[in-house]
Design a protein around this motif. Structure first.
Motif, PDB file in Angstrom:
ATOM      1  N   ILE B 277     112.164 -61.626  -9.220  1.00 42.38           N
ATOM      2  CA  ILE B 277     111.914 -62.933  -8.597  1.00 42.38           C
ATOM      3  C   ILE B 277     110.496 -62.925  -8.030  1.00 42.38           C
ATOM      4  O   ILE B 277     110.075 -61.935  -7.424  1.00 42.38           O
ATOM      5  CB  ILE B 277     112.912 -63.246  -7.457  1.00 42.38           C
ATOM      6  CG1 ILE B 277     114.347 -63.269  -8.009  1.00 42.38           C
ATOM      7  CG2 ILE B 277     112.572 -64.584  -6.801  1.00 42.38           C
ATOM      8  CD1 ILE B 277     115.386 -63.759  -7.005  1.00 42.38           C
ATOM      9  N   GLY B 278     109.787 -63.999  -8.261  1.00 41.53           N
ATOM     10  CA  GLY B 278     108.418 -64.124  -7.749  1.00 41.53           C
ATOM     11  C   GLY B 278     108.345 -65.064  -6.564  1.00 41.53           C
ATOM     12  O   GLY B 278     109.367 -65.387  -5.952  1.00 41.53           O
ATOM     13  N   PHE B 279     107.152 -65.493  -6.259  1.00 40.91           N
ATOM     14  CA  PHE B 279     106.947 -66.427  -5.146  1.00 40.91           C
ATOM     15  C   PHE B 279     105.747 -67.299  -5.471  1.00 40.91           C
ATOM     16  O   PHE B 279     104.678 -66.773  -5.780  1.00 40.91           O
ATOM     17  CB  PHE B 279     106.664 -65.661  -3.847  1.00 40.91           C
ATOM     18  CG  PHE B 279     106.934 -66.467  -2.596  1.00 40.91           C
ATOM     19  CD1 PHE B 279     107.954 -66.111  -1.724  1.00 40.91           C
ATOM     20  CD2 PHE B 279     106.168 -67.597  -2.284  1.00 40.91           C
ATOM     21  CE1 PHE B 279     108.206 -66.855  -0.565  1.00 40.91           C
ATOM     22  CE2 PHE B 279     106.418 -68.331  -1.134  1.00 40.91           C
ATOM     23  CZ  PHE B 279     107.438 -67.967  -0.264  1.00 40.91           C
ATOM     24  N   ASP B 280     105.935 -68.603  -5.439  1.00 37.52           N
ATOM     25  CA  ASP B 280     104.875 -69.607  -5.644  1.00 37.52           C
ATOM     26  C   ASP B 280     105.359 -70.742  -6.538  1.00 37.52           C
ATOM     27  O   ASP B 280     105.209 -71.896  -6.210  1.00 37.52           O
ATOM     28  CB  ASP B 280     103.598 -69.050  -6.303  1.00 37.52           C
ATOM     29  CG  ASP B 280     102.738 -68.251  -5.347  1.00 37.52           C
ATOM     30  OD1 ASP B 280     102.867 -68.476  -4.126  1.00 37.52           O
ATOM     31  OD2 ASP B 280     101.960 -67.393  -5.801  1.00 37.52           O
ATOM     32  N   ASP B 281     105.902 -70.359  -7.693  1.00 39.28           N
ATOM     33  CA  ASP B 281     106.207 -71.288  -8.773  1.00 39.28           C
ATOM     34  C   ASP B 281     104.952 -71.962  -9.292  1.00 39.28           C
ATOM     35  O   ASP B 281     104.778 -73.176  -9.201  1.00 39.28           O
ATOM     36  CB  ASP B 281     107.248 -72.344  -8.381  1.00 39.28           C
ATOM     37  CG  ASP B 281     107.797 -73.036  -9.640  1.00 39.28           C
ATOM     38  OD1 ASP B 281     107.748 -72.412 -10.708  1.00 39.28           O
ATOM     39  OD2 ASP B 281     108.232 -74.193  -9.542  1.00 39.28           O
ATOM     40  N   ILE B 282     104.076 -71.154  -9.837  1.00 35.40           N
ATOM     41  CA  ILE B 282     102.869 -71.693 -10.460  1.00 35.40           C
ATOM     42  C   ILE B 282     103.212 -72.110 -11.891  1.00 35.40           C
ATOM     43  O   ILE B 282     104.302 -71.815 -12.394  1.00 35.40           O
ATOM     44  CB  ILE B 282     101.724 -70.655 -10.455  1.00 35.40           C
ATOM     45  CG1 ILE B 282     102.125 -69.394 -11.233  1.00 35.40           C
ATOM     46  CG2 ILE B 282     101.391 -70.281  -9.025  1.00 35.40           C
ATOM     47  CD1 ILE B 282     101.021 -68.353 -11.264  1.00 35.40           C
ATOM     48  N   ALA B 283     102.299 -72.786 -12.532  1.00 40.16           N
ATOM     49  CA  ALA B 283     102.540 -73.351 -13.865  1.00 40.16           C
ATOM     50  C   ALA B 283     103.008 -72.285 -14.846  1.00 40.16           C
ATOM     51  O   ALA B 283     103.910 -72.482 -15.662  1.00 40.16           O
ATOM     52  CB  ALA B 283     101.264 -74.005 -14.380  1.00 40.16           C
TER      53      ALA B 283
END
Lengths: 335, 335
Positions: B277-283
């Motif tokens: 799981i990451g963090f930001d939700d970039i394109a």
DNA sequence: CTGAAAGCGCTTACAG
DNA sequence: CTGAAAGCGCTTACAG
């Protein structure tokens, strides 16, 4: 530095230095003065922490010290992953800083904001404007040129308007990429082109065509929109149509990346089965799988040069109608 | 619209409308007036194409209509692929446009540019300043606060300085991500943390720790720098050390993407063997391989809110010392 | 090189 | 509500 509750003015400095306001003004602006008065003024300035009031200065000089960067918000590039926007600003910013000018950012999103920008330019709220990434024949370009405010664009205007511009050698870069593919023995070289209403799209496609024609090879063209998704879709169609392409020149790295993903998913080997070359050399390209060969363009350099040219125009100099910056073919693993 | 070679002034308008300059000024500024004089003035303005001279107005009102956005150029985020910068500007720009204010961009790259910015703020060349992505305890923040100019930051200041700020719920977002992994049955959840001198790094790490501790699981922490490369390196070390991690919470999407690439290359299945799981939700995240689950933060919303708060502060209102915007866990395929 | 003075284009108490 | 007048803080011919 003494700090009253009221900011010091020329008057205050003059009094302290024992000279007239005119003399202080001249020292501040670097005009000739005797060493004594200069020293007295400089000391007073330092002691008082004097900083000129820009509004007062602007009122008489009619120079605001402000340079606008206008970006149509609709532009794919402004909020795209290609980093065009931040890098352009970085270059512009450096150049403006050296000239002690401030950068005003104007996003032309709606019809209203476009109007605001026109009025702002017409009323000379800024000394000059840089126009970037305008799609097609944008009326704003014409309006700005008509208003006689100094303008520099990041590409030539489409349509009948003529505007001084700074761009990279899109044609030559595309040509070099395709020629490399030809020299490597590729015989069916497709291109995923950019939008046909953008200079970068048009010129890169022309570079592809001329190189292909010169090599006596067949043209295989498919339209994209500079985005990753459009690149992936184009690659999918190329595969579905059994185009037999053994190489792809994508007019942007984002499109090339989209194509690379599709190829990987479909089990097509890169560069063995299909070689891929992109255009831009964005951060992502070196990390692509496999690392992408591409045509590097100096985006920050465009920014610096645009700002430099504009500053000269603002100073009343005659500037070149066009400056073209070189591109460079960067070979990694994909071709 | 009549256009002489000289721009019309209040004087010109007053003459044409048959009223005094004061009356024209009042109409322009929306102050009470009789319908007749208002009409006469508005007509004259339209006929002459009058646009107020901002410098003259600023000279007396001491308001420039300019709002600065200050970005330390050293910031990873400004020229990073995470799109933080363009999106922030988009949000800010919308808000400022509605308030008819202009955005001045200031990159604090060097010590000199930082000084210029301080002087600019001190001399009130702008009405207020927004500070973004400041690393650690940046002295600029303190200097600006000291100068008493209205300031809003995009995160709380580290160190002893207190500055009004707008940020997202870094802690809660990280916590939600880890809790999701716990609920999914993961038992060895590692984190690739952000820099320990950045608020986003610190708070997200704390969210991870608290969630992990609450679940009675072991902490597995490795430091990253929010970049893709640092994420890849961290993942490599995690693999090399045989940490046994069955899940990774990366404090940024770029780091998560780096980790994903390493996992793919090493033949580790995601999410079967390791969930990410990451963090930001970039394109980029939706296009990752596999599509990435992540904590979405509303970057443009931060921009809008910062600008809104600053505008209120500029108007003399008391503003909240802190505004925290919510994050949202977006589940795709990687976890 | 320097100073006295005019003027850049607005806003805003102050009176009426 | 309106007008006459002062004043915001600079720069720049003009004389000396």
């Amino acid at each position: 530095m003494v700090q009253g509750h009221r900011r010091p003015t020329l008057e205050t400095v003059a009094e302290r230095a024992g000279v007239s306001r005119a003399t202080v003004s001249r020292v501040v602006n670097g005009q000739p003065s005797t060493p004594e008065s200069r020293r007295a003024v400089e000391e007073a300035i330092a002691e008082l922490g004097y900083v000129p009031n820009l509004a007062a200065r602007t009122l008489v000089t009619r120079r605001t010290g402000l340079i606008a960067l206008v970006l149509p918000e609709s532009s794919t590039r402004v909020f795209s992953e290609d980093q065009f926007f931040p890098q352009l600003i970085q270059g512009i910013s450096q150049e403006l800083e050296e000239a002690d000018r401030q950068l005003v950012l104007m996003l032309a999103g709606s019809a209203e904001s476009t109007q605001r920008i026109e009025r702002s330019a017409q009323a000379r709220h800024v000394d000059g404007v840089m126009l970037a990434s305008v799609h097609g024949a944008n009326p704003l370009t014409a309006a700005l040129v008509r208003s006689k405010i100094p303008v520099v664009s990041n590409e030539r205007a489409l349509g009948s308007v003529v505007v001084p511009h700074v761009d990279v050698d899109n044609y030559g870069g595309a040509r070099a990429a395709v020629e490399h593919l030809v020299a490597a023995g590729r015989r069916r070289i497709a291109t995923i082109a950019g939008p046909s209403d953008m200079v970068a799209g048009i010129d890169r496609l022309q570079g592809y065509r001329d190189a292909i024609d010169d090599a006596g090879l067949p043209r295989v063209e498919i339209a994209g929109e500079f985005t990753r998704t459009s690149g992936a879709e184009a690659m999918q169609r190329l595969l579905a149509e059994e185009s037999g392409a053994d190489a792809v020149f994508a007019a942007s790295d984002l499109m090339a990346d989209g194509a690379l993903r599709v190829l990987r998913r479909e089990g097509v080997r890169v560069p063995e089965d299909v070689a891929v070359i992109g255009f831009d050399d964005i951060a992502l390209s070196a990390h692509a799988d496999p690392p992408m060969s591409t045509v590097r363009q100096p985006i920050a350099g465009i920014g610096r040069t645009m700002a430099g040219q504009l500053l000269r125009a603002v100073d009343g100099e005659q500037i070149e109608p066009a400056v073209t910056l070189p591109t460079e073919l960067v070979l990694r693993s994909s071709a």
